[in-house]
Write a protein that holds these residues in place. Sequence first.
Motif, PDB file in Angstrom:
ATOM      1  N   LYS A  38      23.662  15.777 -23.895  1.00 46.46           N
ATOM      2  CA  LYS A  38      24.125  15.923 -25.389  1.00 46.46           C
ATOM      3  C   LYS A  38      23.524  17.435 -25.912  1.00 46.46           C
ATOM      4  CE  LYS A  38      22.548  13.612 -28.603  1.00 46.46           C
ATOM      5  NZ  LYS A  38      22.667  12.306 -29.487  1.00 46.46           N
ATOM      6  N   ARG A  40      23.633  18.913 -29.933  1.00 43.47           N
ATOM      7  CA  ARG A  40      23.660  18.856 -31.201  1.00 43.47           C
ATOM      8  C   ARG A  40      23.689  20.244 -31.813  1.00 43.47           C
ATOM      9  NH1 ARG A  40      20.169  14.302 -33.724  1.00 43.47           N
ATOM     10  NH2 ARG A  40      21.820  13.027 -32.825  1.00 43.47           N
ATOM     11  N   ASP A  91      27.763  16.172 -32.867  1.00 45.01           N
ATOM     12  CA  ASP A  91      27.018  15.944 -31.499  1.00 45.01           C
ATOM     13  C   ASP A  91      28.224  16.191 -30.409  1.00 45.01           C
ATOM     14  OD1 ASP A  91      24.750  15.059 -32.283  1.00 45.01           O
ATOM     15  OD2 ASP A  91      25.173  12.843 -32.164  1.00 45.01           O
TER      16      ASP A  91
END
Length: 167
Positions: A38, A40, A91
């Motif tokens: 991920k 962000r 995200d």
Amino acid sequence: WHTETKYINVLPLKGGINYDFKDVKLIHGVRLKLILDKIRILDDKEFFLKRKGDFVFRALVLPDKNKKLIKEIQIPEKGVIKRSDKPGRNDIDLGITLFEGIAQESLLFVIQGTEKDVISPDDKLNRYQRYFTGNPQKWFGRYSPTNGYLVKEDVGDWQVWYRIVRM
């Protein structure tokens, strides 16, 4: 220990095949996989009316300072990822394998992000870089900005989550 076969000579013999392993090279590294989970966005670099930035990231993984084994990937492969910097909308869930192979004593991981603009010049995001050295067995784990105070995975205008796993 793992083996990397450069050349194996196959010699036909009466009654079967004989393999000549004189060119087999032993490798003392560890098979591992680096997975980008991920990203962000903390600052979308846009004025308040546009609401979302257009992002492109380039990732590079270099095992053992061997440029022949370098892995580079653009995220996304084509186009851009549109994201805001507002919580709940910032995200980018990925789950992308960036590297799968053997590392012996070092692994360099770099991500450079860019916020693409049409009217003004593109905005470069802060670069993330982590250089792992020593025993690869100690690299396994999850890396995220929540691992502690002043962690490298928080680069100011964005954050990164990834993991290194044994194969």
